[in-house]
Design a protein around this motif. Structure first.
Motif, PDB file in Angstrom:
ATOM      1  N   THR B 137       0.832  -1.201   0.000  1.00  0.00           N
ATOM      2  CA  THR B 137       0.000   0.000   0.000  1.00  0.00           C
ATOM      3  C   THR B 137       0.867   1.252   0.000  1.00  0.00           C
ATOM      4  OG1 THR B 137      -1.598  -1.258   1.270  1.00  0.00           O
ATOM      5  CG2 THR B 137      -1.948   1.112   1.141  1.00  0.00           C
ATOM      6  N   ILE B 138       1.919   1.228   0.821  1.00  0.00           N
ATOM      7  CA  ILE B 138       2.845   2.360   0.878  1.00  0.00           C
ATOM      8  C   ILE B 138       3.533   2.551  -0.476  1.00  0.00           C
ATOM      9  CG2 ILE B 138       5.018   3.153   1.917  1.00  0.00           C
ATOM     10  CD1 ILE B 138       4.012   1.763   4.540  1.00  0.00           C
ATOM     11  N   GLU B 139       3.957   1.429  -1.068  1.00  0.00           N
ATOM     12  CA  GLU B 139       4.621   1.481  -2.371  1.00  0.00           C
ATOM     13  C   GLU B 139       3.658   2.004  -3.446  1.00  0.00           C
ATOM     14  OE1 GLU B 139       7.535   1.315  -3.313  1.00  0.00           O
ATOM     15  OE2 GLU B 139       7.723   0.462  -5.327  1.00  0.00           O
ATOM     16  N   LEU B 140       2.400   1.582  -3.369  1.00  0.00           N
ATOM     17  CA  LEU B 140       1.399   2.062  -4.325  1.00  0.00           C
ATOM     18  C   LEU B 140       1.241   3.573  -4.211  1.00  0.00           C
ATOM     19  CD1 LEU B 140      -0.850   1.691  -6.426  1.00  0.00           C
ATOM     20  CD2 LEU B 140      -2.409   1.057  -4.575  1.00  0.00           C
ATOM     21  N   ASN B 141       1.144   4.065  -2.992  1.00  0.00           N
ATOM     22  CA  ASN B 141       1.008   5.516  -2.788  1.00  0.00           C
ATOM     23  C   ASN B 141       2.211   6.271  -3.359  1.00  0.00           C
ATOM     24  OD1 ASN B 141      -1.507   6.237  -1.544  1.00  0.00           O
ATOM     25  ND2 ASN B 141      -0.847   5.104   0.272  1.00  0.00           N
ATOM     26  N   ARG B 142       3.403   5.713  -3.144  1.00  0.00           N
ATOM     27  CA  ARG B 142       4.617   6.361  -3.650  1.00  0.00           C
ATOM     28  C   ARG B 142       4.593   6.411  -5.180  1.00  0.00           C
ATOM     29  NH1 ARG B 142       9.275   5.535  -5.897  1.00  0.00           N
ATOM     30  NH2 ARG B 142       8.958   3.296  -6.176  1.00  0.00           N
ATOM     31  N   ILE B 143       4.234   5.294  -5.797  1.00  0.00           N
ATOM     32  CA  ILE B 143       4.217   5.220  -7.259  1.00  0.00           C
ATOM     33  C   ILE B 143       3.178   6.173  -7.847  1.00  0.00           C
ATOM     34  CG2 ILE B 143       3.676   3.708  -9.219  1.00  0.00           C
ATOM     35  CD1 ILE B 143       5.043   1.428  -7.776  1.00  0.00           C
ATOM     36  N   LEU B 144       1.993   6.215  -7.231  1.00  0.00           N
ATOM     37  CA  LEU B 144       0.929   7.081  -7.751  1.00  0.00           C
ATOM     38  C   LEU B 144       1.341   8.557  -7.666  1.00  0.00           C
ATOM     39  CD1 LEU B 144      -2.271   5.350  -6.274  1.00  0.00           C
ATOM     40  CD2 LEU B 144      -1.372   5.205  -8.605  1.00  0.00           C
ATOM     41  N   ASP B 145       1.964   8.937  -6.554  1.00  0.00           N
ATOM     42  CA  ASP B 145       2.419  10.326  -6.425  1.00  0.00           C
ATOM     43  C   ASP B 145       3.443  10.652  -7.517  1.00  0.00           C
ATOM     44  OD1 ASP B 145       0.777  10.564  -4.235  1.00  0.00           O
ATOM     45  OD2 ASP B 145       2.376  10.518  -2.735  1.00  0.00           O
ATOM     46  N   LYS B 146       4.282   9.652  -7.839  1.00  0.00           N
ATOM     47  CA  LYS B 146       5.306   9.861  -8.861  1.00  0.00           C
ATOM     48  C   LYS B 146       4.684  10.020 -10.259  1.00  0.00           C
ATOM     49  CE  LYS B 146       9.778   8.150 -10.470  1.00  0.00           C
ATOM     50  NZ  LYS B 146      10.715   7.013 -10.535  1.00  0.00           N
TER      51      LYS B 146
END
Lengths: 149, 149
Positions: B137-146
């Motif tokens: 979930t944390i990784e998903l949030n990071r990728i989406l922000d990018k």
DNA sequence: TGCAAATATATGTACATACATTTAATGTAC
DNA sequence: GTACATTAAATGTATGTACATATATTTGCA
């Protein structure tokens, strides 16, 4: 920009809740980016998607039910999207002789030519998803598939 | 299910193209899930989002421009969504005395009570995003922000 | 054969999105 | 202080979504 700043919300209940909002927001962001790209050509995203499905079938026709099955948004109204494309002469529609309930939808040469223009546009678009590395893109695809498990 | 099977497309031009389609498809999947959850309460997703923003402000009022600024979909029409909420008596709307161009929108007790019910529903929902681990979930949030960089 | 069920598509309605235009109120320059 | 630009919200119109219903055709079975 972090999702908190984008929608001016200081805190989320959980990382999961944040990811949910982030997904919807980012998807709508990508759609807007894409639809702005297509606007000068007078075509909307759902219309574009239907044209792409038709090109995949060409020179065979598709039926409306096949379009519904393959559209991203299954509950949308394929009949009326085909209406719009027909008016613009990007597709033709005629009753199928074998089963007169069904309708053969075919992309026209004009439709194929338009898609070709849009392909170039799409290939040159290096924003959005293209901000990611190849590895991040693969990881994103894996995570998204898991969400819909 | 893999995105290829979901939309019956055998190959994508690239992993990037696949991720783009996957994003739009998964977001629409999540929205459908959420909207089915809310349907028995006679409230749509945009209406829900406006109510949540208003609760965040409560007991202070919000203006229509503030709603637009904080809504997930910036180009949507906040006026008309507030119309619908007003008819259901979930919000009140009255001209602001300081600046008579603006309108004070306030969530009612009925609106707050409805949100409380929906919170419980939301907390008990363990599908979709909740299929992921906390790390994913944390990784998903990071990728989406990018993606939106 | 005849008739009900299933299928394919179209149509009606409420809601939302996207965008242009309108109306009213306020701010600002002269 | 009037005139013009700006701002806030509402309204108009085309498109699309979500869902129910209608219409035509085909299928299946008594």
């Amino acid at each position: 920009m972090k999702i908190e700043e984008e929608i001016k919300q200081s805190a989320f209940k959980s990382e999961y809740h944040k990811a949910f909002i982030n997904m919807l927001y980012t998807a709508s962001w990508l759609e807007l980016e894409q639809s702005n790209l297509f606007k000068p050509f007078g075509i909307t995203l759902p219309q574009y998607n239907v044209l792409r499905i038709l090109r995949g079938q060409h020179p065979k026709p598709a039926t409306v039910s096949m379009l519904i099955e393959r559209m991203l948004d299954k509950t949308s109204n394929a009949s009326r999207i085909v209406d719009k494309l027909e008016v613009k002469e990007l597709v033709t529609r005629k009753q199928c002789p074998n089963d007169r309930r069904t309708v053969d939808v075919l992309i026209t040469d004009k439709g194929l030519a338009l898609l070709k223009e849009l392909d170039v546009l799409d290939d040159n678009n290096k924003t959005g998803i293209h901000n990611l590395t190849e590895e991040e893109t693969i990881e994103l695809n894996r995570i998204l598939d898991k969400v819909r498990q």
